[in-house]
Design a protein around this motif. Structure first.
Motif, PDB file in Angstrom:
ATOM      1  N   ALA A  97       0.834  -1.206   0.000  1.00  0.00           N
ATOM      2  CA  ALA A  97       0.000   0.000   0.000  1.00  0.00           C
ATOM      3  C   ALA A  97       0.868   1.256   0.000  1.00  0.00           C
ATOM      4  CB  ALA A  97      -0.936  -0.002   1.208  1.00  0.00           C
ATOM      5  N   LEU A  98       1.929   1.224   0.795  1.00  0.00           N
ATOM      6  CA  LEU A  98       2.863   2.348   0.820  1.00  0.00           C
ATOM      7  C   LEU A  98       3.510   2.536  -0.549  1.00  0.00           C
ATOM      8  CD1 LEU A  98       4.665   4.515   2.152  1.00  0.00           C
ATOM      9  CD2 LEU A  98       6.211   2.653   2.844  1.00  0.00           C
ATOM     10  N   ASN A  99       4.009   1.455  -1.134  1.00  0.00           N
ATOM     11  CA  ASN A  99       4.698   1.574  -2.418  1.00  0.00           C
ATOM     12  C   ASN A  99       3.749   2.035  -3.520  1.00  0.00           C
ATOM     13  OD1 ASN A  99       7.126   1.375  -3.973  1.00  0.00           O
ATOM     14  ND2 ASN A  99       6.264  -0.444  -4.934  1.00  0.00           N
ATOM     15  N   SER A 100       2.524   1.554  -3.490  1.00  0.00           N
ATOM     16  CA  SER A 100       1.532   1.988  -4.474  1.00  0.00           C
ATOM     17  C   SER A 100       1.285   3.486  -4.359  1.00  0.00           C
ATOM     18  CB  SER A 100       0.227   1.223  -4.274  1.00  0.00           C
ATOM     19  OG  SER A 100      -0.767   1.686  -5.161  1.00  0.00           O
ATOM     20  N   PHE A 101       1.154   3.983  -3.125  1.00  0.00           N
ATOM     21  CA  PHE A 101       0.977   5.418  -2.912  1.00  0.00           C
ATOM     22  C   PHE A 101       2.174   6.185  -3.475  1.00  0.00           C
ATOM     23  CE2 PHE A 101       2.095   9.160  -0.447  1.00  0.00           C
ATOM     24  CZ  PHE A 101       0.972   9.944  -0.680  1.00  0.00           C
ATOM     25  N   CYS A 102       3.366   5.697  -3.203  1.00  0.00           N
ATOM     26  CA  CYS A 102       4.577   6.373  -3.675  1.00  0.00           C
ATOM     27  C   CYS A 102       4.608   6.454  -5.202  1.00  0.00           C
ATOM     28  CB  CYS A 102       5.818   5.649  -3.160  1.00  0.00           C
ATOM     29  SG  CYS A 102       5.989   5.666  -1.352  1.00  0.00           S
ATOM     30  N   GLN A 103       4.281   5.361  -5.874  1.00  0.00           N
ATOM     31  CA  GLN A 103       4.296   5.345  -7.333  1.00  0.00           C
ATOM     32  C   GLN A 103       3.249   6.294  -7.909  1.00  0.00           C
ATOM     33  OE1 GLN A 103       6.827   3.946  -8.845  1.00  0.00           O
ATOM     34  NE2 GLN A 103       7.511   3.188  -6.847  1.00  0.00           N
ATOM     35  N   LEU A 104       2.086   6.345  -7.309  1.00  0.00           N
ATOM     36  CA  LEU A 104       1.046   7.280  -7.746  1.00  0.00           C
ATOM     37  C   LEU A 104       1.493   8.727  -7.554  1.00  0.00           C
ATOM     38  CD1 LEU A 104      -2.155   5.483  -6.383  1.00  0.00           C
ATOM     39  CD2 LEU A 104      -1.548   5.837  -8.793  1.00  0.00           C
ATOM     40  N   THR A 105       2.235   8.970  -6.479  1.00  0.00           N
ATOM     41  CA  THR A 105       2.753  10.314  -6.227  1.00  0.00           C
ATOM     42  C   THR A 105       3.726  10.739  -7.316  1.00  0.00           C
ATOM     43  OG1 THR A 105       2.473  10.107  -3.829  1.00  0.00           O
ATOM     44  CG2 THR A 105       4.074  11.730  -4.599  1.00  0.00           C
ATOM     45  N   TYR A 106       4.663   9.872  -7.664  1.00  0.00           N
ATOM     46  CA  TYR A 106       5.620  10.200  -8.714  1.00  0.00           C
ATOM     47  C   TYR A 106       4.902  10.445 -10.045  1.00  0.00           C
ATOM     48  CZ  TYR A 106       8.791   7.916  -5.356  1.00  0.00           C
ATOM     49  OH  TYR A 106       9.475   7.551  -4.228  1.00  0.00           O
ATOM     50  N   THR A 107       3.927   9.601 -10.369  1.00  0.00           N
ATOM     51  CA  THR A 107       3.183   9.746 -11.619  1.00  0.00           C
ATOM     52  C   THR A 107       2.459  11.085 -11.678  1.00  0.00           C
ATOM     53  OG1 THR A 107       2.893   7.354 -11.818  1.00  0.00           O
ATOM     54  CG2 THR A 107       1.371   8.742 -13.065  1.00  0.00           C
ATOM     55  N   SER A 108       1.841  11.460 -10.565  1.00  0.00           N
ATOM     56  CA  SER A 108       1.124  12.734 -10.501  1.00  0.00           C
ATOM     57  C   SER A 108       2.078  13.906 -10.666  1.00  0.00           C
ATOM     58  CB  SER A 108       0.368  12.839  -9.170  1.00  0.00           C
ATOM     59  OG  SER A 108      -0.323  14.055  -9.085  1.00  0.00           O
ATOM     60  N   LEU A 109       3.225  13.850 -10.021  1.00  0.00           N
ATOM     61  CA  LEU A 109       4.201  14.933 -10.140  1.00  0.00           C
ATOM     62  C   LEU A 109       4.760  15.024 -11.552  1.00  0.00           C
ATOM     63  CD1 LEU A 109       6.064  14.427  -6.740  1.00  0.00           C
ATOM     64  CD2 LEU A 109       4.623  16.380  -7.364  1.00  0.00           C
ATOM     65  N   GLN A 110       4.980  13.884 -12.180  1.00  0.00           N
ATOM     66  CA  GLN A 110       5.474  13.885 -13.557  1.00  0.00           C
ATOM     67  C   GLN A 110       4.469  14.539 -14.506  1.00  0.00           C
ATOM     68  OE1 GLN A 110       8.321  13.324 -14.783  1.00  0.00           O
ATOM     69  NE2 GLN A 110       9.430  12.048 -13.326  1.00  0.00           N
ATOM     70  N   ALA A 111       3.198  14.390 -14.225  1.00  0.00           N
ATOM     71  CA  ALA A 111       2.163  14.989 -15.074  1.00  0.00           C
ATOM     72  C   ALA A 111       2.230  16.516 -15.040  1.00  0.00           C
ATOM     73  CB  ALA A 111       0.783  14.505 -14.631  1.00  0.00           C
ATOM     74  N   ASP A 112       2.730  17.072 -13.937  1.00  0.00           N
ATOM     75  CA  ASP A 112       2.847  18.526 -13.784  1.00  0.00           C
ATOM     76  C   ASP A 112       4.279  19.017 -13.977  1.00  0.00           C
ATOM     77  OD1 ASP A 112       0.209  19.145 -13.340  1.00  0.00           O
ATOM     78  OD2 ASP A 112       0.368  19.247 -11.151  1.00  0.00           O
ATOM     79  N   VAL A 113       5.167  18.150 -14.447  1.00  0.00           N
ATOM     80  CA  VAL A 113       6.600  18.448 -14.375  1.00  0.00           C
ATOM     81  C   VAL A 113       6.968  19.756 -15.059  1.00  0.00           C
ATOM     82  CG1 VAL A 113       7.273  17.135 -16.454  1.00  0.00           C
ATOM     83  CG2 VAL A 113       8.894  17.405 -14.534  1.00  0.00           C
ATOM     84  N   ASP A 114       6.306  20.110 -16.141  1.00  0.00           N
ATOM     85  CA  ASP A 114       6.653  21.346 -16.855  1.00  0.00           C
ATOM     86  C   ASP A 114       6.307  22.597 -16.055  1.00  0.00           C
ATOM     87  OD1 ASP A 114       7.628  19.879 -18.977  1.00  0.00           O
ATOM     88  OD2 ASP A 114       5.770  20.011 -20.149  1.00  0.00           O
ATOM     89  N   LEU A 115       5.447  22.446 -15.063  1.00  0.00           N
ATOM     90  CA  LEU A 115       5.062  23.570 -14.216  1.00  0.00           C
ATOM     91  C   LEU A 115       5.972  23.734 -13.009  1.00  0.00           C
ATOM     92  CD1 LEU A 115       1.178  23.036 -14.075  1.00  0.00           C
ATOM     93  CD2 LEU A 115       2.386  24.825 -15.345  1.00  0.00           C
ATOM     94  N   LEU A 116       6.766  22.719 -12.722  1.00  0.00           N
ATOM     95  CA  LEU A 116       7.523  22.692 -11.474  1.00  0.00           C
ATOM     96  C   LEU A 116       8.823  23.483 -11.593  1.00  0.00           C
ATOM     97  CD1 LEU A 116       7.002  18.907 -10.606  1.00  0.00           C
ATOM     98  CD2 LEU A 116       5.532  20.874 -10.076  1.00  0.00           C
ATOM     99  N   PRO A 117       9.329  24.005 -10.467  1.00  0.00           N
ATOM    100  CA  PRO A 117      10.609  24.734 -10.512  1.00  0.00           C
ATOM    101  C   PRO A 117      11.733  23.845 -11.035  1.00  0.00           C
ATOM    102  CG  PRO A 117       9.548  24.945  -8.360  1.00  0.00           C
ATOM    103  CD  PRO A 117       8.776  23.924  -9.111  1.00  0.00           C
ATOM    104  N   LEU A 118      12.700  24.449 -11.702  1.00  0.00           N
ATOM    105  CA  LEU A 118      13.782  23.692 -12.327  1.00  0.00           C
ATOM    106  C   LEU A 118      14.497  22.809 -11.309  1.00  0.00           C
ATOM    107  CD1 LEU A 118      15.530  23.011 -14.759  1.00  0.00           C
ATOM    108  CD2 LEU A 118      16.922  25.048 -14.230  1.00  0.00           C
TER     109      LEU A 118
END
Length: 198
Positions: A97-118
């Protein structure tokens, strides 16, 4: 709080998550360069940090580190709170459950990556490749995080003593987390609700 807690206390809201995770990389009025939902995530991050710093159990936990590390005591406590969260079966019933949450977090952040600070864009691949969020579960992960903290901090030359304190006072620090985190989670949920209604 550190990365895992800020991710978890975004309550599976993608834009909120991005803002919550990048807040420390965004200074001053730069906050207003981001979409409103990400701004709200940054505001949530700041409210979480204020609540955490002022909580009586955080004050107690810092006392173990303050004689050696003074103002950096809180930074070490933030990291070790992630360890206890990663092992909290009330929040993550299994390692999967922890690892699944972590992977979903990375995926979500990658979806916004162009908006994120360098700087965060540069950190994110390492976070994902080495699964930082999941590895807070292990003492070895905390030791590496402490070492990273000492490298980044201007006035820290080592973290070995902090890691020894973490091990020696493990049960007491666990007790601090156990009393503190449910109150933080409720506060964060209420704060997010208020932010979403403004």
């Amino acid at each position: 709080m550190n990365f895992l807690a800020h991710a978890y206390l975004s309550f599976n809201k993608p834009g909120i998550l991005s803002g919550n995770m990048i807040n420390d990389y965004v200074k001053g009025k730069k906050k207003f360069d981001y979409p409103l939902v990400i701004q709200k995530g940054m505001s949530l991050h700041r409210e979480i940090d204020t609540f955490t710093d002022q909580h009586k159990m955080t004050v107690r936990a810092k006392q173990f580190f303050r004689p050696q590390y003074r103002l950096y005591a809180g930074a070490f406590v933030d990291v070790l709170y992630d360890h206890f969260l990663a092992n909290d079966t009330r929040e993550f019933s299994t390692e999967e459950a922890l690892n699944s949450f972590c992977q979903l977090t990375y995926t979500s952040l990658q979806a916004d990556v162009d908006l994120l600070p360098l700087k965060f864009q540069q950190v994110l691949p390492h976070m994902q490749l080495h699964n930082w969020l999941y590895n807070y579960r292990f003492k070895e992960g905390i030791e590496k995080s402490f070492i990273g903290l000492s490298r980044r901090a201007a006035y820290l030359s080592e973290s070995a003593i902090a890691f020894a304190i973490f091990n020696e006072q493990y049960e007491e620090l666990q007790n601090c987390y156990n009393e503190f985190f449910p109150e933080l989670k409720q506060f964060a949920a209420e704060t997010l609700n208020k932010l979403n209604n403004t």
